[in-house]
Scaffold this motif. Structure first.
Motif, PDB file in Angstrom:
ATOM      1  N   SER A  66       0.893   8.618   0.960  1.00  0.00           N
ATOM      2  CA  SER A  66      -0.532   8.343   0.749  1.00  0.00           C
ATOM      3  C   SER A  66      -1.149   7.118   0.850  1.00  0.00           C
ATOM      4  O   SER A  66      -0.249   6.114   0.153  1.00  0.00           O
ATOM      5  N   VAL A 143      -1.286  13.728  -7.943  1.00  0.00           N
ATOM      6  CA  VAL A 143      -2.345  13.434  -7.200  1.00  0.00           C
ATOM      7  C   VAL A 143      -3.583  13.663  -8.006  1.00  0.00           C
ATOM      8  O   VAL A 143      -4.376  12.709  -8.082  1.00  0.00           O
ATOM      9  N   ARG A 147      -6.130  10.692  -9.614  1.00  0.00           N
ATOM     10  CA  ARG A 147      -7.548  10.717  -9.490  1.00  0.00           C
ATOM     11  C   ARG A 147      -8.255  10.746 -10.822  1.00  0.00           C
ATOM     12  O   ARG A 147      -9.277  10.057 -11.021  1.00  0.00           O
ATOM     13  N   GLY A 157      -6.161   9.422   0.301  1.00  0.00           N
ATOM     14  CA  GLY A 157      -5.832  10.033   1.365  1.00  0.00           C
ATOM     15  C   GLY A 157      -4.458  10.653   1.517  1.00  0.00           C
ATOM     16  O   GLY A 157      -3.637  10.605   0.682  1.00  0.00           O
ATOM     17  N   ALA A 161      -3.228  14.925  -0.716  1.00  0.00           N
ATOM     18  CA  ALA A 161      -4.603  14.909  -1.057  1.00  0.00           C
ATOM     19  C   ALA A 161      -5.305  16.433  -0.392  1.00  0.00           C
ATOM     20  O   ALA A 161      -6.011  16.846  -1.118  1.00  0.00           O
ATOM     21  N   MET A 162      -4.765  16.290   1.223  1.00  0.00           N
ATOM     22  CA  MET A 162      -5.419  17.271   1.710  1.00  0.00           C
ATOM     23  C   MET A 162      -5.015  18.696   1.227  1.00  0.00           C
ATOM     24  O   MET A 162      -5.847  19.782   0.912  1.00  0.00           O
ATOM     25  N   ASP A 165      -6.868  19.552  -2.273  1.00  0.00           N
ATOM     26  CA  ASP A 165      -8.054  19.988  -1.955  1.00  0.00           C
ATOM     27  C   ASP A 165      -8.486  21.592  -1.254  1.00  0.00           C
ATOM     28  O   ASP A 165      -9.142  22.207  -1.678  1.00  0.00           O
ATOM     29  N   ASP A 381      -7.530  19.301   8.374  1.00  0.00           N
ATOM     30  CA  ASP A 381      -8.311  19.040   7.249  1.00  0.00           C
ATOM     31  C   ASP A 381      -9.775  19.535   7.706  1.00  0.00           C
ATOM     32  O   ASP A 381     -10.477  19.054   7.091  1.00  0.00           O
ATOM     33  N   TYR A 388     -15.708  16.527  -0.922  1.00  0.00           N
ATOM     34  CA  TYR A 388     -14.475  16.604  -1.427  1.00  0.00           C
ATOM     35  C   TYR A 388     -13.600  15.238  -1.210  1.00  0.00           C
ATOM     36  O   TYR A 388     -14.054  14.543  -0.451  1.00  0.00           O
ATOM     37  N   GLU A 389     -12.705  14.833  -2.500  1.00  0.00           N
ATOM     38  CA  GLU A 389     -12.254  13.550  -2.459  1.00  0.00           C
ATOM     39  C   GLU A 389     -11.605  13.189  -1.200  1.00  0.00           C
ATOM     40  O   GLU A 389     -11.401  12.028  -0.689  1.00  0.00           O
ATOM     41  N   TYR A 390     -10.738  13.992  -0.731  1.00  0.00           N
ATOM     42  CA  TYR A 390      -9.868  13.771   0.432  1.00  0.00           C
ATOM     43  C   TYR A 390     -10.590  13.479   1.650  1.00  0.00           C
ATOM     44  O   TYR A 390     -10.485  12.323   2.320  1.00  0.00           O
ATOM     45  N   THR A 391     -11.758  14.204   1.913  1.00  0.00           N
ATOM     46  CA  THR A 391     -12.586  13.744   3.182  1.00  0.00           C
ATOM     47  C   THR A 391     -13.285  12.629   2.765  1.00  0.00           C
ATOM     48  O   THR A 391     -13.568  11.750   3.966  1.00  0.00           O
TER      49      THR A 391
END
Length: 688
Positions: A66, A143, A147, A157, A161-162, A165, A381, A388-391
């Motif tokens: 990541s 992950v 966070r 990222g 992470a994707m 989420d 994604d 959301y945090e990934y985005t």
């Protein structure tokens, strides 16, 4: 079958009690079934990019990778944050520029190329590697912990992470999928059946069959979240007409037979004989998904085929048992069914059958053209909302650092330093390459391996491999990135023909190529197997051709509509929707055609046979189609996960389109091709 049906009627209480008791192991099996949220694990194990992932895991201890963005943090605090992250279980390495410069060397002293790629307005990049795989539970938990530790100061990222989420989003919605599907289906049944109690018994019977299906998934080890989401609503929609058909048979038998046990036995026998062929086509259609190279097809196919079998078994065992047990209450809850007579529709179809046939022939080609031109997207994604945090992390990486994707070239350790340097130089010269980092390029910037820590060096080389990190300006699953990966592979092969280009980008490139092949193979397999089954069931060489043409036309219209509206559909929908729509709605065409053949055998002329076939089947087709639509449209409109929402919307729209095409086009085809049908169908050759 008579002995079996009599046994079911006699042992009705035992069947109900046993079914309820079996819910206990079904629930345990459901809870023990692992749900997978990473679609890339369904790629064939023999492809080179997955071998690269295996090397990263075994050789570098890098099961997942990541890139995080740390916002406005001094070097000293950054090093403290790294230490906390390293303490998280399954985290292997954490690397930022602070690990190289420490707290004594200002970042401004670094070469501009490196500085611009790793810093932006006070934010810095951090690389985090994990010992376990991308979608492994321990990686996802890590992950989650990172966070919490970062407390909003670090955006993560990367694929893990994707996946996390996606999992959180799915878990928030999954219960509502079933609730919405059941609620809307129940509403349709309450309107179109003649009892207020029967819809609840019917939904209860299907719910138990669904529980059995979900519970037995534990035998598969794991299923994908897509399978988990759509299998419930699909099983509900696909198998509901089995129970509706039995209920109508039972009500009809009671008018002739006062003994309700005998009436139900007769209804079970007639239902089993009638729905066997239609359920077989649905079963075979789902099994055709197992021919996909992407094993997600096997996942969906097995679960749904199993669901069809369990749905049929419960429809002719549990549901009749429930009807008999609750017969007295059913009688008290009767009401007038609100199913339309469709007199105007039937008259229109027969009066203008030649015009309808001409319209079908004229529209067939443009419908196929639109179907073949629909845009498909592969970005996994795309379903994750912006908040959301990934985005948020990927947006920051893209907008602030110009970084869209990363790759790792795994070169053999026997490859000379000169060749590694030349390989890196040639890759860096390609359009769209943001940066290339390896031991040789770091040395060029004055960061020799002597000043790098052992942890940092272990990320760049092992006993057998040297790693080259490639940062690309092109997005995942885009044509530009796929072309760039092909060019990188050409360069890599020039200097080391055993080297592997690994990472999310190359994996997605393989996913696209495999999916394109699967699209054709699955459609051919489903058409072939369903065609052969219909030849046997209908005992005709011509009828399967006519019916398949009509349903394929409905599929073209369904997917082609997305082209006309400029809507992109997820790649998995483009592969499976045709097979699902074909297998689930060919039953409508078989029902109407079977009635037509029966009337022609009675020496009724072709137009009258078409009229009687419509009279006897249009209401059943309407109720079944509306139930299928209701079971899927709610999820399609509600789900925030675009891959699930779009798939369910396509299925719902396909149910309505297939229903309309069967009612309008099939009678016109049967009447127009009657001479051919008579000559090529057993039992009709003597008809004039």
């Amino acid at each position: 079958m008579k002995k079996i049906s009599n046994f079911i009627c006699r042992q009705r209480w035992a069947i109900v009690i046993l079914s309820i008791l079996l819910l206990i192991p079904a629930a345990l099996g459901y809870l023990a079934t692992k749900v997978n949220y990473d679609l890339l694990v369904y790629l064939p194990s023999e492809i080179e990019t997955l071998k690269g992932q295996e090397i990263l895991t075994k050789e570098f201890g890098m099961g997942a990778f990541s890139i995080a963005v740390v916002e406005n943090m001094p070097q000293k605090e950054l090093l403290q944050l790294e230490a906390e992250i390293r303490s998280v279980e399954t985290v292997k390495e954490v690397l930022s520029i602070a690990d190289i410069t420490g707290t004594a060397i200002p970042i401004d002293f670094l070469p501009s190329m490196i500085r611009e790629k790793i810093t932006h307005d006070g934010s810095q990049l951090m690389i985090i590697t994990f010992t376990e795989g991308t979608s492994d539970e321990s990686t996802l938990e890590a992950v989650e912990q990172i966070r919490k530790i970062a407390d909003g100061k670090c955006l993560i990222g990367g694929m893990s992470a994707m996946v996390l989420d996606t999992k959180n989003l799915f878990n928030n919605e999954t219960l509502l999928y079933v609730t919405i599907a059941v609620g809307l289906s129940l509403l349709v049944l309450l309107i179109f059946l003649d009892s207020f109690l029967v819809p609840f018994l019917l939904i209860g019977s299907i719910g138990i069959a669904l529980a059995f299906n979900m519970g037995t998934n534990v035998l598969l080890g794991q299923i994908s979240y897509i399978t988990q989401a759509i299998s419930a609503v699909l099983q509900l929609g696909v198998t509901m007409d089995f129970s509706i058909f039995l209920y109508h048979k039972y009500e009809s038998a009671k008018k002739k037979e006062k003994d309700r046990i005998k009436a139900m036995s007769q209804a079970i026998q007639e239902t089993a004989a009638s729905v066997f062929g239609s359920s077989l086509t649905t079963f075979a259609g789902f099994l055709a998904l197992c021919t996909m190279s992407l094993t997600l097809g096997f996942d969906i196919g097995i679960v749904m085929a199993k669901g069809v079998v369990l749905g049929l078994v419960c429809a002719i065992t549990l549901f009749p048992a429930l009807l008999l047990v609750c017969d007295k209450w059913i009688e008290k809850t009767h009401h007038k069914a609100l199913v339309p007579k469709f007199t105007g529709v039937k008259n229109f179809v027969l009066k203008y059958r030649k015009v309808i046939l001409a319209g079908f022939l004229v529209l067939l080609v443009p419908a196929y053209v639109f179907y073949s031109k629909v845009e498909v997207y592969y970005k996994l994604d795309s379903s994750i909302p912006e908040d959301y945090e990934y985005t948020q992390a990927m947006t920051t990486l893209r907008e602030d650092f110009g970084m869209e994707s990363q790759m790792i070239v795994l070169a053999q350790k026997t490859t000379s330093a000169a060749n590694i340097k030349a390989m890196s130089r040639d890759i860096a010269a390609l359009d769209g390459i943001g940066a290339v980092l390896d031991e040789t390029t770091l040395s060029d910037y004055g960061l020799s391996t002597d000043i790098l820590s052992e942890d940092v060096r272990s990320m760049l080389e092992t006993e057998n491999y040297s790693a080259i990190l490639v940062l690309s300006d092109y997005g995942i699953a885009t044509d530009e990135l796929n072309q760039q990966i092909s060019e990188i592979n050409t360069i890599v092969d020039k200097y080391d023909d055993e080297a592997i280009v690994a990472g999310e980008g190359p994996l997605m490139k393989d996913l696209i190529e495999i999916s394109d092949r699967d699209f054709a193979s699955v459609n051919i397999a489903s058409i072939a197997v369903i065609f052969l089954i219909m030849v046997v069931v209908l005992r005709s060489a011509s009828l399967p051709v006519l019916l398949m043409a009509a349903i394929e036309f409905a599929i073209f219209l369904n997917i082609g509509f997305s082209f006309l509206t400029g809507t992109e559909i997820p790649f998995i929908a483009s592969i499976v929707i045709g097979t699902i729509q074909l297998g689930a709605t060919i039953d409508y065409a078989i029902l109407l055609t079977t009635k037509y053949v029966e009337e022609r055998k009675s020496s009724v002329n072709k137009v009258e046979a078409a009229r009687l076939a419509l009279d006897n089947s249009i209401q059943s087709i309407f109720v079944s189609g509306m139930c299928f639509f209701a079971a899927t449209i709610g999820v399609g409109l509600f789900s925030q996960i675009d891959m699930i929402g779009t798939l369910c919307t396509l299925i719902a729209r396909g149910a309505i389109i297939s229903m309309i095409v069967v009612v309008l086009v099939i009678p016109a085809l049967l009447a127009a091709c009657d001479k051919v049908i008579v000559r090529t169908t057993l039992g009709l050759k003597e008809i004039k």
